[in-house]
Design an enzyme around this catalytic site. Sequence first.
Site, mmCIF file in Angstrom:
data_model
loop_
_atom_site.group_PDB
_atom_site.id
_atom_site.type_symbol
_atom_site.label_atom_id
_atom_site.label_comp_id
_atom_site.label_asym_id
_atom_site.label_seq_id
_atom_site.Cartn_x
_atom_site.Cartn_y
_atom_site.Cartn_z
ATOM 1 N N GLU A 42 28.862 34.475 44.748
ATOM 2 C CA GLU A 42 29.277 34.128 43.314
ATOM 3 C C GLU A 42 28.875 32.636 43.062
ATOM 4 O O GLU A 42 29.751 31.800 43.755
ATOM 5 C CB GLU A 42 30.643 34.217 42.965
ATOM 6 N N ARG A 46 30.614 25.540 37.566
ATOM 7 C CA ARG A 46 31.688 24.562 37.344
ATOM 8 C C ARG A 46 30.949 23.116 37.475
ATOM 9 O O ARG A 46 30.005 22.937 38.214
ATOM 10 C CB ARG A 46 32.702 24.667 38.676
ATOM 11 N N LYS A 138 39.236 40.959 37.698
ATOM 12 C CA LYS A 138 39.575 39.750 38.485
ATOM 13 C C LYS A 138 41.199 39.427 38.442
ATOM 14 O O LYS A 138 41.640 39.360 37.504
ATOM 15 C CB LYS A 138 39.005 38.563 38.147
#
Length: 195
Positions: A42, A46, A138
């Site tokens: 993943e 960011r 999640k």
Amino acid sequence: MFEEIVSRLCEVKIIPVVTVFDIDEAVKLAHSLINRGYSAVEFAFRSANGDENDFLKAGECIKAVRQLCPKMLCGAGTVINPKLAELAKNSGAQFAMSPGFNEATVDWCIKNDMPIFPGINNPSQIEKALMYGLNVLKFFPAEISGGTKMLKAFSGPFPTVKFIPTGGIDAANADDYLETKNVIAVGGSWVCKGK
């Protein structure tokens, strides 16, 4: 497509979460993960200061890994708005993860056939996800939101919901999560610490 991705994540078990902005580094990292037995990654959208160029670079990393490491299941993380969801899709990401439940992001992903695993950490958010037809979510931030005890508590009222916990998971507690019946995989950055 959603079911296919969920099936692959069930096999993968551990999803390394990485923040990379350099294509060569991303491809080397993907090959290194494959050599170590991992088959998913993943790429987190960011940036220390929210620089859009960093997001575009992360998208280029996803694109390169999809092309040069076709066996690697490649997702986008920290997808916090529809614009990043679109970038993830256009970069070739096979799934998106978000830290929270943003209705606009979820709507975009559903309408554009992009498997999305929105972040939740309480029953109200799970109920909202079920209204959208989502039953794999999640769980974030996992450890400080009750960890495996909270996941076990969710299993009573939500027996059909499965989770991908992330946040505070490491080599010491990953197995505890994976042994929890409603967990299909875990995500974390501990796999790729440092360079």
